[in-house]
Scaffold this motif. Sequence first.
Motif, PDB file in Angstrom:
ATOM      1  N   UNK A 252      80.849  45.874  26.923  1.00 34.32           N
ATOM      2  CA  UNK A 252      80.582  44.748  26.147  1.00 34.32           C
ATOM      3  C   UNK A 252      80.537  44.728  24.665  1.00 34.32           C
ATOM      4  N   UNK A 253      80.086  45.976  24.154  1.00 36.35           N
ATOM      5  CA  UNK A 253      80.023  46.101  22.946  1.00 36.35           C
ATOM      6  C   UNK A 253      81.409  46.403  22.156  1.00 36.35           C
ATOM      7  N   UNK A 254      82.168  47.261  23.050  1.00 38.12           N
ATOM      8  CA  UNK A 254      83.480  47.360  22.505  1.00 38.12           C
ATOM      9  C   UNK A 254      84.323  46.096  22.616  1.00 38.12           C
ATOM     10  N   UNK A 255      84.112  45.383  23.650  1.00 35.52           N
ATOM     11  CA  UNK A 255      84.968  44.064  23.641  1.00 35.52           C
ATOM     12  C   UNK A 255      84.607  43.113  22.462  1.00 35.52           C
ATOM     13  N   UNK A 256      83.270  43.178  21.850  1.00 30.85           N
ATOM     14  CA  UNK A 256      83.209  42.367  20.655  1.00 30.85           C
ATOM     15  C   UNK A 256      83.821  43.274  19.426  1.00 30.85           C
ATOM     16  N   UNK A 257      83.964  44.388  19.328  1.00 33.46           N
ATOM     17  CA  UNK A 257      84.664  45.085  18.352  1.00 33.46           C
ATOM     18  C   UNK A 257      86.163  44.644  18.573  1.00 33.46           C
ATOM     19  N   UNK A 258      86.506  44.465  19.857  1.00 40.80           N
ATOM     20  CA  UNK A 258      88.149  44.429  20.060  1.00 40.80           C
ATOM     21  C   UNK A 258      88.243  42.819  19.315  1.00 40.80           C
ATOM     22  N   UNK A 259      87.495  41.852  19.917  1.00 39.02           N
ATOM     23  CA  UNK A 259      87.507  40.731  19.481  1.00 39.02           C
ATOM     24  C   UNK A 259      87.864  40.371  17.905  1.00 39.02           C
ATOM     25  N   UNK A 260      86.736  41.056  17.167  1.00 39.01           N
ATOM     26  CA  UNK A 260      86.972  41.194  15.673  1.00 39.01           C
ATOM     27  C   UNK A 260      88.126  41.671  15.052  1.00 39.01           C
ATOM     28  N   UNK A 261      88.785  43.006  15.595  1.00 38.43           N
ATOM     29  CA  UNK A 261      89.716  43.494  15.380  1.00 38.43           C
ATOM     30  C   UNK A 261      91.155  42.451  15.283  1.00 38.43           C
ATOM     31  N   UNK A 262      91.170  42.003  16.715  1.00 42.50           N
ATOM     32  CA  UNK A 262      92.124  41.165  16.950  1.00 42.50           C
ATOM     33  C   UNK A 262      92.627  39.838  15.927  1.00 42.50           C
ATOM     34  N   UNK A 263      91.446  39.438  15.452  1.00 44.30           N
ATOM     35  CA  UNK A 263      91.203  38.425  14.259  1.00 44.30           C
ATOM     36  C   UNK A 263      91.531  38.960  13.125  1.00 44.30           C
ATOM     37  N   UNK A 264      91.219  40.221  12.882  1.00 46.35           N
ATOM     38  CA  UNK A 264      91.434  40.985  11.492  1.00 46.35           C
ATOM     39  C   UNK A 264      92.902  41.199  11.275  1.00 46.35           C
ATOM     40  N   UNK A 265      93.724  41.519  12.378  1.00 43.44           N
ATOM     41  CA  UNK A 265      95.044  41.959  12.047  1.00 43.44           C
ATOM     42  C   UNK A 265      95.942  40.755  12.181  1.00 43.44           C
ATOM     43  N   UNK A 266      95.531  39.622  12.387  1.00 44.35           N
ATOM     44  CA  UNK A 266      96.507  38.312  12.206  1.00 44.35           C
ATOM     45  C   UNK A 266      97.001  38.152  11.023  1.00 44.35           C
ATOM     46  N   UNK A 267      98.234  37.780  10.902  1.00 47.89           N
ATOM     47  CA  UNK A 267      98.987  37.505   9.569  1.00 47.89           C
ATOM     48  C   UNK A 267      98.328  36.472   8.723  1.00 47.89           C
ATOM     49  N   UNK A 268      97.967  35.212   9.661  1.00 46.78           N
ATOM     50  CA  UNK A 268      97.059  33.975   9.117  1.00 46.78           C
ATOM     51  C   UNK A 268      95.561  34.236   9.547  1.00 46.78           C
TER      52      UNK A 268
END
Length: 369
Positions: A131-147
């Motif tokens: 669960x902890x890593x899943x929240x990191x992954x969600x933030x990372x996926x939002x962070x790497x978006x072009x927009x």
Amino acid sequence: MDPLRQSPSPGSSRPSSPRTPPCEMFDYVGIEAVLDQLKIKAMKMGFEFNIMVVGQSGLGKSTMVNTLFKSKVWKSNIPNLGTPTPQTLKLHSVTHIIEEKGVKLKLTVTDTPGFGDQINNDKCWDPILGYINEQYERYLQEEILITRQRHIPDTRVHCCVYFVPPTGHCLRPLDIEFLQRLCRAVNVVPVIARADSLTIEERETFRQRIQHNLRSHCIEVYPQKSLDEDTNDRILNSKIRDRIPFAVVGADREHLVNGKCVLGRKTKWGIIEVENMAHCEFPLLRDLLIRSHLQDLKDITHNVHYENYRVCRLNESHLLPQGPGWVNLAPTPAGRPATPQFTAPWGTCFPPLPLAAAPSACAFSPLNK
């Protein structure tokens, strides 16, 4: 006031770099007004804080959360005698908006019912770390978006309060195994649950044994000694480390004591006041999590734990250009995650991660050196 409860002075700052000598000012400029600007902006946006509570059933996790924020954040469900024990660990999260004197706090509490309640607790920590890593992954996926969004929703766990059963002996093998893994992924604050079941002498002996267990197994809980930024931090955090784990008692009911309403637990022998330092150390836990170190918990989550996860994921993507900013991860020994030694320089452009990539279970920290 107890010295542990005094937060650092707002006017204190880090010493200026020897390469940048201070410039003498001839008249008032108004630089200090930036503090007012930051305060106004923060009041408009509000704050986010995500806390996780981990421990066996019956240790008072829900009550402790309600006591911390003096509100019905979590409704505890008392199981009936005929209710079977859950066979698997399921995580539950609730989010509330708490407002005090115009300051809004978006609080998310994650409970872990079923942890350590089974006969076979092998790898019972996997859902929590996942669960902890899943929240990191969600933030990372939002962070790497072009927009990207102007404000990325932050669901990352900023602090995990670990409830140690009041056995009076030492940490159990389950506690040690889990804490060794958990401290690499999130800020951990251990507490002795239901401390009113121990005498003062038993409490101090139990605390010393737990501190010895943490040192002997290289478990570095929050506040981490290696992350103290200046002398003021070292002095304050050293006092806190000497008192961890805090011996706490939770209560969400008020009782009349000497003509005053206080939070406490009523027994045949009297009332245990949760905010009385002579009875328990709940005030120290509250001050650490809310009054003095809340922002520091968020900063370490972003700059240390999330950064380690981000570096690991970028290396796993095999898309980074080989160069000075390349992070070389040594082969990971069996059962122990690797620790990165370098981070990419500012301005390095990274290709986007494949969005279909599954969240990684890697969780490591430069704290365990």
